[in-house]
Design a protein around this motif. Structure first.
Motif, PDB file in Angstrom:
ATOM      1  N   LEU A 239       5.106  22.534  31.148  1.00 44.20           N
ATOM      2  CA  LEU A 239       5.688  22.071  32.412  1.00 44.20           C
ATOM      3  C   LEU A 239       7.177  22.417  32.446  1.00 44.20           C
ATOM      4  O   LEU A 239       7.918  22.095  31.511  1.00 44.20           O
ATOM      5  N   ASN A 240       7.602  23.073  33.525  1.00 42.08           N
ATOM      6  CA  ASN A 240       9.025  23.289  33.766  1.00 42.08           C
ATOM      7  C   ASN A 240       9.566  22.030  34.442  1.00 42.08           C
ATOM      8  O   ASN A 240       9.255  21.758  35.610  1.00 42.08           O
ATOM      9  N   SER A 241      10.355  21.268  33.716  1.00 44.34           N
ATOM     10  CA  SER A 241      10.788  19.965  34.216  1.00 44.34           C
ATOM     11  C   SER A 241      11.977  20.061  35.166  1.00 44.34           C
ATOM     12  O   SER A 241      12.485  19.036  35.632  1.00 44.34           O
ATOM     13  N   THR A 242      12.409  21.282  35.463  1.00 41.85           N
ATOM     14  CA  THR A 242      13.448  21.490  36.470  1.00 41.85           C
ATOM     15  C   THR A 242      12.847  21.816  37.828  1.00 41.85           C
ATOM     16  O   THR A 242      13.192  21.223  38.847  1.00 41.85           O
ATOM     17  N   SER A 243      11.895  22.766  37.802  1.00 40.22           N
ATOM     18  CA  SER A 243      11.248  23.182  39.055  1.00 40.22           C
ATOM     19  C   SER A 243       9.945  22.438  39.317  1.00 40.22           C
ATOM     20  O   SER A 243       9.373  22.558  40.403  1.00 40.22           O
ATOM     21  N   ILE A 246       4.134  24.790  36.668  1.00 39.23           N
ATOM     22  CA  ILE A 246       3.484  25.179  35.416  1.00 39.23           C
ATOM     23  C   ILE A 246       4.155  26.436  34.881  1.00 39.23           C
ATOM     24  O   ILE A 246       4.645  27.276  35.648  1.00 39.23           O
ATOM     25  N   ARG A 247       4.189  26.568  33.552  1.00 41.17           N
ATOM     26  CA  ARG A 247       4.794  27.746  32.938  1.00 41.17           C
ATOM     27  C   ARG A 247       4.051  28.107  31.659  1.00 41.17           C
ATOM     28  O   ARG A 247       3.392  27.253  31.038  1.00 41.17           O
ATOM     29  N   SER A 248       4.155  29.348  31.264  1.00 44.67           N
ATOM     30  CA  SER A 248       3.645  29.767  29.965  1.00 44.67           C
ATOM     31  C   SER A 248       4.607  29.303  28.882  1.00 44.67           C
ATOM     32  O   SER A 248       5.825  29.419  29.031  1.00 44.67           O
ATOM     33  N   LEU A 249       4.059  28.777  27.791  1.00 44.15           N
ATOM     34  CA  LEU A 249       4.898  28.379  26.657  1.00 44.15           C
ATOM     35  C   LEU A 249       5.236  29.564  25.757  1.00 44.15           C
ATOM     36  O   LEU A 249       6.113  29.461  24.903  1.00 44.15           O
ATOM     37  N   ILE A 279      -2.975  22.419  30.006  1.00 45.54           N
ATOM     38  CA  ILE A 279      -1.542  22.146  30.024  1.00 45.54           C
ATOM     39  C   ILE A 279      -1.268  20.892  29.203  1.00 45.54           C
ATOM     40  O   ILE A 279      -2.043  19.941  29.214  1.00 45.54           O
ATOM     41  N   GLY A 280      -0.153  20.912  28.460  1.00 40.41           N
ATOM     42  CA  GLY A 280       0.246  19.718  27.713  1.00 40.41           C
ATOM     43  C   GLY A 280       0.139  19.923  26.217  1.00 40.41           C
ATOM     44  O   GLY A 280       0.681  20.863  25.660  1.00 40.41           O
ATOM     45  N   GLY A 281      -0.581  19.005  25.572  1.00 37.96           N
ATOM     46  CA  GLY A 281      -0.658  19.019  24.119  1.00 37.96           C
ATOM     47  C   GLY A 281       0.381  18.101  23.495  1.00 37.96           C
ATOM     48  O   GLY A 281       1.319  17.637  24.152  1.00 37.96           O
ATOM     49  N   TRP A 282       0.213  17.827  22.228  1.00 44.13           N
ATOM     50  CA  TRP A 282       1.061  16.861  21.532  1.00 44.13           C
ATOM     51  C   TRP A 282       2.537  17.254  21.554  1.00 44.13           C
ATOM     52  O   TRP A 282       3.422  16.428  21.782  1.00 44.13           O
ATOM     53  N   ASN A 283       2.813  18.540  21.325  1.00 40.77           N
ATOM     54  CA  ASN A 283       4.212  18.975  21.221  1.00 40.77           C
ATOM     55  C   ASN A 283       4.965  18.912  22.545  1.00 40.77           C
ATOM     56  O   ASN A 283       6.194  18.907  22.557  1.00 40.77           O
ATOM     57  N   GLU A 284       4.255  18.891  23.665  1.00 40.13           N
ATOM     58  CA  GLU A 284       4.906  18.817  24.969  1.00 40.13           C
ATOM     59  C   GLU A 284       5.469  17.422  25.241  1.00 40.13           C
ATOM     60  O   GLU A 284       6.305  17.244  26.124  1.00 40.13           O
ATOM     61  N   GLY A 285       4.969  16.430  24.519  1.00 42.70           N
ATOM     62  CA  GLY A 285       5.440  15.078  24.744  1.00 42.70           C
ATOM     63  C   GLY A 285       4.891  14.478  26.023  1.00 42.70           C
ATOM     64  O   GLY A 285       4.020  15.042  26.681  1.00 42.70           O
ATOM     65  N   SER A 286       5.436  13.318  26.405  1.00 46.48           N
ATOM     66  CA  SER A 286       4.897  12.577  27.530  1.00 46.48           C
ATOM     67  C   SER A 286       5.879  12.365  28.670  1.00 46.48           C
ATOM     68  O   SER A 286       5.490  12.324  29.836  1.00 46.48           O
TER      69      SER A 286
END
Length: 626
Positions: A239-243, A246-249, A279-286
């Motif tokens: 997740l792009n938390s500015t725009s 969705i984004r590729s990691l 989308i998500g996963g543990w490393n992406e956080g909450s």
């Protein structure tokens, strides 16, 4: 066609003739007296002696030959379909003819590898009586050829086929409770083919970063056994938390190096397979996801970006792996997650994308994170992560995915709790681990007969050579360790949790193997809960840590003894096929579109994105009574 292509075509047609006869013999559609034994591929097979049946099969094979002569890439699948007396399709054997190859035949000039593969399929076909229900009385069969629009004209204008007409059958793919059970794949220098039979859901997660693992641990798209899965989930996007898009990691891997494209092309080669992006996963956080769902405007922006992203890269669906609502966010996460799921499902209607989510198995997290009845309305499948119940954080040795327990932390406890909360069984996909947890004991065991379960351990485990994470080892790392250092490891079984373990001095591995997976299936699908659970199927995290190279064949623990690779995934398919038969086919899940009535016909719409697809079927189903 080149000489090599002609040879490949002859091999294919000979095999199809043998396969059709084997299937008809073992499915008992005709009296077995009309079949005789012959030796083909160095094994005994059954071949019909009935003139009319033989003529029908020859005409089908002739039509296939003419199609291949016109365009060797025109053939998608050849299907042998069985119908009940109401003419409803009840069983379909699918021969996915991916490619006829003419290169590298010098590597196998006598086609010995091809013959070996074809022999294996014939042996598997001879076992179909053991895992398929008997056909009902007055059944019939027909053949289908899945091809392209021009093929119908080609066949009907071809003088060699004029006495055997074919018609377009737009309803040929419609089956009740349609899912995929793989039987065998051939990948040789002259033939690439998949054969399958419909059954339950098998969802396979793929960790994108597995491509960076060293040596035998490196896992790439060509390693994916598409024929063993009904759904593939590529993990993860971010997740792009500015725009709020969705984004590729890993843009280099996913976009520049073509991993997205390579993944979704698997659907083109295997039309029954659905490829989803997670989308998500543990490393992406909450926290960023909590911020996202708290605003209707941000949710709308995100959803529009997801639709664009899925369409651009040709994914069939979207998987939410927010770990976890209510963790590191705000108390309203639970309700806001429902809003996100509902809005995504509504936005997906036009494109008919699948929508799934992976949820925690922890009962406390379930209460905090999920409104189970509400999210169940909108999700096609719910992936229950039935693992990580224990690990080094417990500071004692406990099983990663116990089937049962006395403290409420087990697969059975989770599923029963979710069912009481209102999760639909026919949307529930149980997640199972293809990895184990490692521990270092604070003191060694007193004897080789002593179990390490519940013994004190340090807060750090040891790591494997490929995944490189302390406290974690993939099944491939575990089994290779057991094979290469047999004398060092003492293996055992914990009856309380139905879990295997291995001990080497103060080092302990607690993991899952085919035996423990079978124990889970038998309890959850076959015996005491057979009618009350009847889950949609199984999810695996993740196939890149199965023994995909077949290095551990000497353990002889796979439930599929005809293959050496993917012992866990193949064992899952074997046992699920048995469970489906015992449950009388009452599962309402459709492999293509979950449980959403609006998604009917999803398969045809996804095919249309690449090329127009036709099913050609014989003008009249061949029925002969003796």
């Amino acid at each position: 066609m080149s000489d090599d292509k002609i040879v490949a075509t002859d091999i294919l047609l000979e095999f199809l003739e043998v396969a059709f006869n084997q299937i008809l013999f073992f499915r008992n559609l005709y009296p077995k007296e009309i079949f005789v034994k012959k030796k083909i591929y160095s094994i005994c097979v059954y071949v019909s002696e009935h003139p009319e049946l033989n003529e029908y099969i020859r005409n089908v094979l002739n039509a296939i030959r003419e199609l291949v002569k016109e365009d060797e890439n025109s053939l998608k699948t050849v299907n042998l379909v069985f119908y009940n007396k109401e003419k409803e399709p009840i069983e379909k054997f699918v021969f996915n003819l991916t490619k006829l190859q003419a290169n590298n035949t010098e590597k196998d000039p006598y086609y010995l590898k091809t013959e070996e593969s074809l022999r294996t399929i014939c042996l598997k076909l001879s076992m179909c009586e053991t895992y398929l229900k008997p056909l009902p009385e007055d059944s019939s069969f027909s053949t289908e050829i899945e091809t392209y629009e021009t093929a119908h004209v080609t066949l009907n204008e071809n003088p060699r086929c004029e006495d055997f007409p074919w018609i377009i059958n737009e309803d040929a793919s419609e089956m009740i409770n349609k899912n995929l059970l793989p039987l065998k794949t051939i990948k040789t220098d002259c033939l690439n083919m998949q054969m399958s039979k419909h059954n339950k859901v098998v969802t396979c997660y793929v960790a994108s970063w597995a491509v960076y693992r060293p040596n035998n641990g490196q896992f790439q798209v060509p390693n994916i056994p598409a024929e063993l899965c009904t759904h593939l989930v590529y993990a993860f996007a971010g997740l792009n938390s500015t725009s709020w898009t969705i984004r590729s990691l890993d843009p280099y891997l996913d976009i520049e190096n073509g991993n997205y494209k390579n993944m979704t092309q698997l659907h083109e080669r295997h039309p029954n397979l659905k490829v989803l992006l997670a989308i998500g996963g543990w490393n992406e956080g909450s926290k960023n996801y909590s911020d996202l769902v708290s605003s209707p405007k941000q949710r709308s922006t995100f959803i529009n970006s997801v639709i664009y992203f899925l369409g651009k890269y040709n994914f069939n669906g979207f998987d939410l792996d927010w770990e976890y609502p209510g963790s590191g966010g705000i108390s309203e996460d639970r309700e806001n997650f429902v809003a996100l799921v509902k809005e995504l499902k509504e936005a997906f209607k036009k494109s008919k994308y699948l929508l799934t989510a992976a949820i925690s198995a922890n009962q406390g997290t379930i209460d905090t994170a999920y409104d189970i009845p509400e999210i169940s309305k909108y999700l096609d499948f719910i992936h229950v992560m039935g693992y990580d119940y224990h690990g080094v954080w417990d500071k004692k040795v406990l099983p990663n995915a116990p089937l049962k327990s006395e403290n409420g932390h087990s697969v059975m406890d989770t599923l029963n709790y979710l069912l009481r909360k209102g999760v639909p069984a026919n949307k529930t996909v149980l997640g199972l681990p293809m990895y184990g947890r490692t521990f270092i004991l604070t003191s060694k065991l007193n004897s080789s007969q002593e179990s390490p379960i519940n013994r004190p351990a340090t807060s750090e485990g040891f790591k494997g050579p490929y995944t490189g994470e302390k406290g974690f080892m993939g099944y491939n790392e575990i089994c290779e360790e057991l094979v290469s250092r047999t004398n060092n490891w003492i293996t055992g079984w914990d009856d309380n949790s139905d879990t295997p373990y291995a001990v080497d001095n103060d080092h302990v591995i607690v993991y899952d193997n085919p035996r423990s997976l079978k124990a889970k299936f038998y309890v959850l699908f076959l015996f005491e809960h057979a009618m009350s659970l009847n889950l949609a199927g199984i999810m695996t995290w993740s196939i890149d840590t199965d023994d995909f190279h077949g290095k551990c064949a000497s353990l002889k623990d796979s439930l599929d003894r005809t293959e050496t690779t993917y012992p866990l995934l193949r064992s899952i398919n074997v046992v699920l096929s048995q469970s489906d038969n015992n449950n009388d086919g009452n599962n309402d899940v459709d492999n293509n579109n979950g449980n959403n009535d609006d998604d009917k016909g999803n398969n045809s719409s996804s095919i249309a994105r690449s090329s127009y697809s036709f099913i050609l079927i014989t003008l009249a189903s061949f029925i002969y009574y003796i």
